[in-house]
Design a protein around this motif. Structure first.
Motif, PDB file in Angstrom:
ATOM      1  N   VAL A  76      -7.668  39.341   4.453  1.00 26.46           N
ATOM      2  CA  VAL A  76      -8.932  39.701   5.112  1.00 26.46           C
ATOM      3  C   VAL A  76      -9.971  38.604   4.883  1.00 26.46           C
ATOM      4  O   VAL A  76     -10.693  38.208   5.802  1.00 26.46           O
ATOM      5  CB  VAL A  76      -9.442  41.066   4.606  1.00 26.46           C
ATOM      6  CG1 VAL A  76     -10.873  41.317   5.070  1.00 26.46           C
ATOM      7  CG2 VAL A  76      -8.521  42.179   5.082  1.00 26.46           C
TER       8      VAL A  76
ATOM      9  N   ALA B  84      -8.557  35.597   7.207  1.00 21.98           N
ATOM     10  CA  ALA B  84      -8.443  35.783   8.654  1.00 21.98           C
ATOM     11  C   ALA B  84      -9.706  36.389   9.264  1.00 21.98           C
ATOM     12  O   ALA B  84     -10.130  35.997  10.340  1.00 21.98           O
ATOM     13  CB  ALA B  84      -7.232  36.664   8.971  1.00 21.98           C
ATOM     14  N   LYS B  85     -10.305  37.343   8.580  1.00 22.94           N
ATOM     15  CA  LYS B  85     -11.460  38.030   9.167  1.00 22.94           C
ATOM     16  C   LYS B  85     -12.778  37.369   8.769  1.00 22.94           C
ATOM     17  O   LYS B  85     -13.641  37.140   9.594  1.00 22.94           O
ATOM     18  CB  LYS B  85     -11.482  39.495   8.717  1.00 22.94           C
ATOM     19  CG  LYS B  85     -10.391  40.336   9.331  1.00 22.94           C
ATOM     20  CD  LYS B  85     -10.740  40.734  10.764  1.00 22.94           C
ATOM     21  CE  LYS B  85      -9.667  41.648  11.322  1.00 22.94           C
ATOM     22  NZ  LYS B  85      -9.662  41.656  12.787  1.00 22.94           N
TER      23      LYS B  85
ATOM     24  N   ARG C 141     -13.086  34.456   7.495  1.00 25.13           N
ATOM     25  CA  ARG C 141     -12.987  33.019   7.720  1.00 25.13           C
ATOM     26  C   ARG C 141     -13.348  32.181   6.493  1.00 25.13           C
ATOM     27  O   ARG C 141     -13.977  31.141   6.596  1.00 25.13           O
ATOM     28  CB  ARG C 141     -13.855  32.588   8.895  1.00 25.13           C
ATOM     29  CG  ARG C 141     -13.626  33.406  10.132  1.00 25.13           C
ATOM     30  CD  ARG C 141     -13.180  32.564  11.310  1.00 25.13           C
ATOM     31  NE  ARG C 141     -12.943  33.414  12.464  1.00 25.13           N
ATOM     32  CZ  ARG C 141     -11.750  33.919  12.781  1.00 25.13           C
ATOM     33  NH1 ARG C 141     -10.696  33.638  12.070  1.00 25.13           N
ATOM     34  NH2 ARG C 141     -11.606  34.698  13.829  1.00 25.13           N
TER      35      ARG C 141
ATOM     36  N   ARG D 177      -3.597  33.208  20.193  1.00 23.32           N
ATOM     37  CA  ARG D 177      -4.555  34.249  20.564  1.00 23.32           C
ATOM     38  C   ARG D 177      -4.571  34.412  22.081  1.00 23.32           C
ATOM     39  O   ARG D 177      -4.563  35.522  22.601  1.00 23.32           O
ATOM     40  CB  ARG D 177      -5.948  33.870  20.042  1.00 23.32           C
ATOM     41  CG  ARG D 177      -6.942  34.993  20.041  1.00 23.32           C
ATOM     42  CD  ARG D 177      -8.191  34.637  19.248  1.00 23.32           C
ATOM     43  NE  ARG D 177      -7.970  34.667  17.818  1.00 23.32           N
ATOM     44  CZ  ARG D 177      -8.152  33.632  17.005  1.00 23.32           C
ATOM     45  NH1 ARG D 177      -8.569  32.488  17.475  1.00 23.32           N
ATOM     46  NH2 ARG D 177      -7.914  33.751  15.712  1.00 23.32           N
TER      47      ARG D 177
ATOM     48  N   HIS E 285      -1.812  38.978  18.073  1.00 27.70           N
ATOM     49  CA  HIS E 285      -2.944  39.359  17.214  1.00 27.70           C
ATOM     50  C   HIS E 285      -2.943  38.479  15.974  1.00 27.70           C
ATOM     51  O   HIS E 285      -2.356  38.818  14.945  1.00 27.70           O
ATOM     52  CB  HIS E 285      -2.833  40.825  16.824  1.00 27.70           C
ATOM     53  CG  HIS E 285      -2.897  41.754  17.993  1.00 27.70           C
ATOM     54  ND1 HIS E 285      -4.059  41.979  18.695  1.00 27.70           N
ATOM     55  CD2 HIS E 285      -1.949  42.478  18.602  1.00 27.70           C
ATOM     56  CE1 HIS E 285      -3.818  42.815  19.694  1.00 27.70           C
ATOM     57  NE2 HIS E 285      -2.528  43.133  19.659  1.00 27.70           N
TER      58      HIS E 285
ATOM     59  N   ASP F  18      -5.176  37.543  13.717  1.00 32.73           N
ATOM     60  CA  ASP F  18      -5.735  38.033  12.449  1.00 32.73           C
ATOM     61  C   ASP F  18      -4.763  38.974  11.757  1.00 32.73           C
ATOM     62  O   ASP F  18      -4.490  38.848  10.567  1.00 32.73           O
ATOM     63  CB  ASP F  18      -7.050  38.780  12.696  1.00 32.73           C
ATOM     64  CG  ASP F  18      -8.094  37.869  13.291  1.00 32.73           C
ATOM     65  OD1 ASP F  18      -7.793  36.671  13.462  1.00 32.73           O
ATOM     66  OD2 ASP F  18      -9.194  38.359  13.584  1.00 32.73           O
ATOM     67  N   ARG F  19      -4.238  39.927  12.545  1.00 33.89           N
ATOM     68  CA  ARG F  19      -3.320  40.915  11.971  1.00 33.89           C
ATOM     69  C   ARG F  19      -2.094  40.237  11.370  1.00 33.89           C
ATOM     70  O   ARG F  19      -1.632  40.609  10.294  1.00 33.89           O
ATOM     71  CB  ARG F  19      -2.862  41.878  13.060  1.00 33.89           C
ATOM     72  CG  ARG F  19      -3.734  43.099  13.170  1.00 33.89           C
ATOM     73  CD  ARG F  19      -3.118  44.046  14.178  1.00 33.89           C
ATOM     74  NE  ARG F  19      -4.069  44.304  15.247  1.00 33.89           N
ATOM     75  CZ  ARG F  19      -3.763  44.956  16.365  1.00 33.89           C
ATOM     76  NH1 ARG F  19      -2.531  45.379  16.567  1.00 33.89           N
ATOM     77  NH2 ARG F  19      -4.675  45.175  17.278  1.00 33.89           N
TER      78      ARG F  19
ATOM     79  N   GLN G 255      -1.829  37.236  10.194  1.00 34.97           N
ATOM     80  CA  GLN G 255      -2.137  36.506   8.956  1.00 34.97           C
ATOM     81  C   GLN G 255      -2.361  37.464   7.792  1.00 34.97           C
ATOM     82  O   GLN G 255      -1.899  37.220   6.676  1.00 34.97           O
ATOM     83  CB  GLN G 255      -3.354  35.608   9.167  1.00 34.97           C
ATOM     84  CG  GLN G 255      -2.964  34.354   9.944  1.00 34.97           C
ATOM     85  CD  GLN G 255      -4.109  33.399  10.163  1.00 34.97           C
ATOM     86  OE1 GLN G 255      -5.268  33.806  10.142  1.00 34.97           O
ATOM     87  NE2 GLN G 255      -3.800  32.137  10.378  1.00 34.97           N
ATOM     88  N   ILE G 256      -3.048  38.563   8.073  1.00 38.59           N
ATOM     89  CA  ILE G 256      -3.255  39.539   6.998  1.00 38.59           C
ATOM     90  C   ILE G 256      -1.906  40.083   6.545  1.00 38.59           C
ATOM     91  O   ILE G 256      -1.650  40.236   5.353  1.00 38.59           O
ATOM     92  CB  ILE G 256      -4.193  40.677   7.466  1.00 38.59           C
ATOM     93  CG1 ILE G 256      -5.599  40.117   7.689  1.00 38.59           C
ATOM     94  CG2 ILE G 256      -4.218  41.813   6.450  1.00 38.59           C
ATOM     95  CD1 ILE G 256      -6.548  41.073   8.351  1.00 38.59           C
TER      96      ILE G 256
END
Lengths: 338, 515
Positions: A135, A138-139, A141, A223, A228, A230-231, A233-234
């Motif tokens: 998080v 990815a979220k 940054r 992207r 997805h 971000d998902r 990478q998390i």
């Protein structure tokens, strides 16, 4: 991005007419040049030392010892390879392994939880802590270096708080598993092999895992391809966390004790091994068997140094040189592509 | 103005060749001291290349430059040009974001005080004076990244002043500015003029040229077309001079445009939602529809909002408001929160981005992997069947005639045209109802260009709604059944295939009234 790049003088290859560059015959093995080079080098060392030290090196016991010693870092390297494929890396895995090791030990020894429950809880905490890394990266940054350097400190601190000088005399039902042997090999080695096989199949054949290659290769394009990013990478970070936890638990089980410092420095070993085994810090490539060859190579180097009675101070120097060489090779090869 | 003095800059017979393109061919260019000289031309006409040669970024293959009384000067690099007194404010700003205004103005040549240290006080004081000259009252110690685009531009002008530049080049300086900011910039330019500095002003906007410039030079396809006195020409004449070229002999058998079809894509009142961070382009109240079997081109100048519109439709632009429907099925109603690219793809929208290397391709991956990227689910929900990917990729390589040694070749080694075809294959594979292609033939050679045009045209006739974003006007005229022209985040006009001419499009794009 915008339509502003007016009459850019087009880099040469852009405007070159088709077929101007001679077609190179394509080789199926070309993408694995690094892995193959490493295998060659490994074989060379094995042959060389088998001749030089036919008794101390070239023996089943020694081979077994190498495998026993690489199991911990090998498990970490599998998670690290998955993460590097997605274009990120994690410095907190060593501390994470220590932390999950002592938390699991604490749960079974101090809190008195049954072993399977404690182990499951440990793995879950590992996945959760890994997802937290994800998080951040990815979220929010935060650069992976900074985020996981920070959590490395946190996890190490928690390990020391929970584990203190070490949690010893773990339940027999727990430590017997880590010390069990099958066909002369200790269970952590078997676990490493099984995990490697499963993740290898997932990474090469499952749709979900294959998206990681796209994410690591070009996140923006991924992207815009509906992945997805971000998902993914998390997820990769969470998986890394669970795998690091597993490594810590396995280690505690093998020696019957959980200490807060087992993982110190392991993250760098794992990254070095994975890079040696064909991953790129810029992401998008890598194989599990490459990671395992990398781990084996590093363990082999350590082993032959001991066999050759070279003092242990040299270990760091040699392994450090190997790492620098690997990264230099990486950048050299990626600039040649340009 | 000072028209009878000797030119401060004289570029003679400048030629520059890049692999595969003659970017400039024996171009002559003269600038007088104290004049504002506009440089105009279509995209690709060679304006930027000429300015890059002037600033020492490129060496010309032929020709010479006389500057400020020196004959045949050679600018080995940008510093050399700067030392001679040439300052260029490029579209992409060359400032150091985290450093202060003063540090930026005096980058690399800070005043030295006692003990060889930087004399900060002198630097800040001097910066304050320079900023006052460009009409800015801000603290010179402020980091540049905290300034608006306009203020950053003025900092660059202030830097040019501090270099005592004799010639200042402004490359599309108003592209990102509001009206008041533009007025302010013009006042600063007038001031420069009074100090006998020459200004080269690159712009697409006719009104600005006629407001500001003394003379104007037109480039076309790398050649000098004309140098006119602004008082003796008209916007119409200028546009004709810019465009006046033979069209490529490429045309399609159109047949009847599919009028009776119901729209496949409908966009209603699409706008950006204002946020805390100002954006370069704000989309404003955009409504249009595209029918099945129709090719619609989106034309417009740089920064008109075409790419932004495409991203908004594709669900890749945050904070937009409006209604988007594909094939009667509503994709977005109101705020876009929650809609993502995957939803758009599932609904049947494909988007082929403008910058194929940065946003389109997975460069080191194989052709097959690239083609499969947006449709992995077609090859198995849980387990991906590589043999099927290979089969499909092979088929596309054949049908699109992608020149490669095999589907396992990595796309980085392909030519631009073949890379673009790989991307096209990737989006054909998702079986789109609406396909948006952004600058589909940029950096693509002529042969592949015609092929891509034909593919897009055929695709539309198979019932896909195709939107082509292009700055290449001949391309727009060739492929489009209908042209939507954008300017400043709005749709400023619509032309049918029959109505559309390069002149009309440029007029709508630069918002000059058609006479």
């Amino acid at each position: 991005m915008t339509d502003s790049k007016e009459n850019k003088p087009a880099s040469p290859q852009k405007n070159s007419p088709q077929g101007r560059s001679p077609k190179k015959p394509y080789s199926r093995l070309a993408p694995y040049s690094r892995e193959l080079a490493l295998i060659g080098l490994t074989l060379l060392i094995v042959v060389l030392f088998s001749i030089l030290y036919p008794y101390s090196f070239c023996s089943w016991d020694n081979f077994n010892a190498i495998l026993r010693n690489l199991a911990f870092e090998g498990i970490l390297a599998i998670g690290m390879m998955v993460l590097l494929v997605s274009g990120e890396f994690d410095l907190s895995v060593g501390a994470m392994a220590s932390m999950i090791g002592v938390i699991t030990a604490w749960l079974m020894k101090v809190a008195g939880w049954p072993v399977p429950l404690a182990v499951s809880a440990g793995l879950a905490i590992g996945a959760l802590a890994g997802a937290m890394n994800g998080v951040f990266v990815a979220k929010l940054r935060v650069n992976a270096l900074i985020a996981t350097l920070g959590t490395m400190g946190i996890f190490q601190g928690i390990s020391l708080l929970v584990g203190g000088p070490g949690i010893t005399f773990l339940p027999e039902s727990f430590s017997s598993v880590g010390q069990a042997e099958l066909f002369g090999l200790q269970s952590p080695v078997w676990l490493l092999a099984a995990l490697g096989l499963v993740v290898h199949v997932l990474l090469t054949h499952s749709r979900f895992f294959r998206q990681l290659f796209y994410v690591g290769s070009n996140a923006k394009a991924a992207r815009l391809s509906g992945i997805h990013v971000d998902r993914m990478q998390i997820f990769a970070f969470a998986m890394m966390g669970a795998i690091a936890g597993l490594a810590g638990i396995v280690y505690a089980s093998r020696i019957g004790t959980a200490t807060a410092t087992v993982g110190v420095g392991a993250e760098l070993q794992a990254i070095a091994a994975v890079i040696l085994g064909g991953a790129s810090l810029s992401g998008g490539k890598g194989t599990i068997w490459g990671a395992l060859v990398g781990v084996f190579f590093m363990a082999l180097i350590k082993n032959v140094l001991i066999i050759a009675r070279i003092s242990s101070e040299w270990q760091g120097i040699v392994l450090g040189s190997v790492l620098v060489f690997a990264v230099a090779l990486d950048s050299l090869m990626s600039t040649q592509k340009e | 103005m000072t028209c009878n003095s000797t030119p401060i800059l004289r570029m003679r017979g400048i030629s520059k060749h890049f692999v595969g393109v003659q970017a400039l061919q024996e171009v002559d260019f003269e600038v007088l001291p104290g004049e504002v000289h506009a440089l105009v031309g279509e995209n690709g006409a060679g304006k930027s290349t000429l300015m890059h040669i002037l600033s020492g970024v490129y060496r010309p293959d032929g020709g010479w430059i006389d500057f400020n009384g020196e004959n045949e000067v050679v600018f080995a690099d940008e510093q050399a040009a700067q030392r001679h007194g040439i300052a260029i404010v490029f579209q992409e700003r060359s400032l150091f974001g985290p450093l202060s205004i003063a540090e930026n103005i005096f980058a690399g040549r800070q005043p030295i005080g006692r003990f060889g240290f930087v004399d900060r006080a002198a630097m800040i004081e001097e910066s304050r004076k320079l900023l006052a000259e460009v009409g800015m009252e801000v603290d010179p110690q402020l980091p540049v990244e905290r300034l608006s685009p306009h203020q950053q531009q003025l900092v660059e002008v202030a830097k040019a002043l501090s270099l005592r530049a004799h010639l200042i080049v402004l490359d599309e300086p108003t592209a990102a500015l509001t009206e008041t900011e533009t007025d302010h910039l013009f006042a600063v330019i007038k001031k420069l003029q009074e100090r006998q500095a020459a200004v080269v002003y690159i712009s697409h906007r006719m009104e600005e040229i006629f407001l500001l410039a003394d003379r104007v030079t037109v480039l076309k396809d790398g050649q000098h077309q004309a140098t006119l006195s602004v008082s003796e020409t008209s916007p119409q004449e200028l546009v004709t001079t810019m465009v006046g070229r033979e069209l490529a002999g490429e045309s399609f058998d159109r047949g009847a445009p599919p009028v009776d079809q119901s729209p496949l894509l409908e966009v209603r009142n699409l706008s950006d939602v204002a946020g805390s961070v100002p954006r370069r382009v704000e989309l404003k109240e955009i409504s249009f529809s595209v029918r099945a079997g129709e090719v619609v081109a989106l034309a417009g100048l740089a920064g008109a909002g075409r790419t932004e519109l495409a991203l908004a439709i594709f669900g890749a632009r945050s904070r937009t408001h409006g209604t988007i429907a594909v094939d009667g099925q509503c994709l977005q109603q109101g705020n876009s929160r929650g809609r993502c690219v995957a939803d758009s793809i599932a609904a049947g929208i494909g988007y082929l981005p403008e910058d194929r290397k940065e946003a389109g391709l997975f460069l080191e991956k194989s052709i097959a992997s690239n083609i499969a990227a947006a449709s992995l689910k077609q090859f198995g929900r849980a387990w991906t069947q590589d043999s099927q990917i290979a089969k499909v990729a092979d088929e596309y390589c054949q049908s699109l005639r992608i020149a490669a040694s095999g589907i396992e070749q990595s796309v980085v080694s392909l030519s631009g045209g073949n890379q673009q075809k790989v991307l096209l294959a990737k989006w054909l594979l998702v079986k789109p109802k609406v396909l948006i292609v952004d600058e589909p033939t940029r950096g693509v050679d002529v042969g592949a260009k015609a092929e891509i045009h034909r593919l897009l045209f055929e695709l539309s006739r198979k019932g896909v709604a195709v939107i082509v974003i292009s700055s290449d006007l001949p391309e727009v005229l060739t492929v489009a059944d209908r042209v939507l022209v954008m300017a400043e985040g709005r749709i400023s006009g619509e032309l049918s295939h029959e109505e559309a001419t390069e002149e009309r499009i440029i007029h709508l794009a630069s918002q000059v009234e058609v006479v």
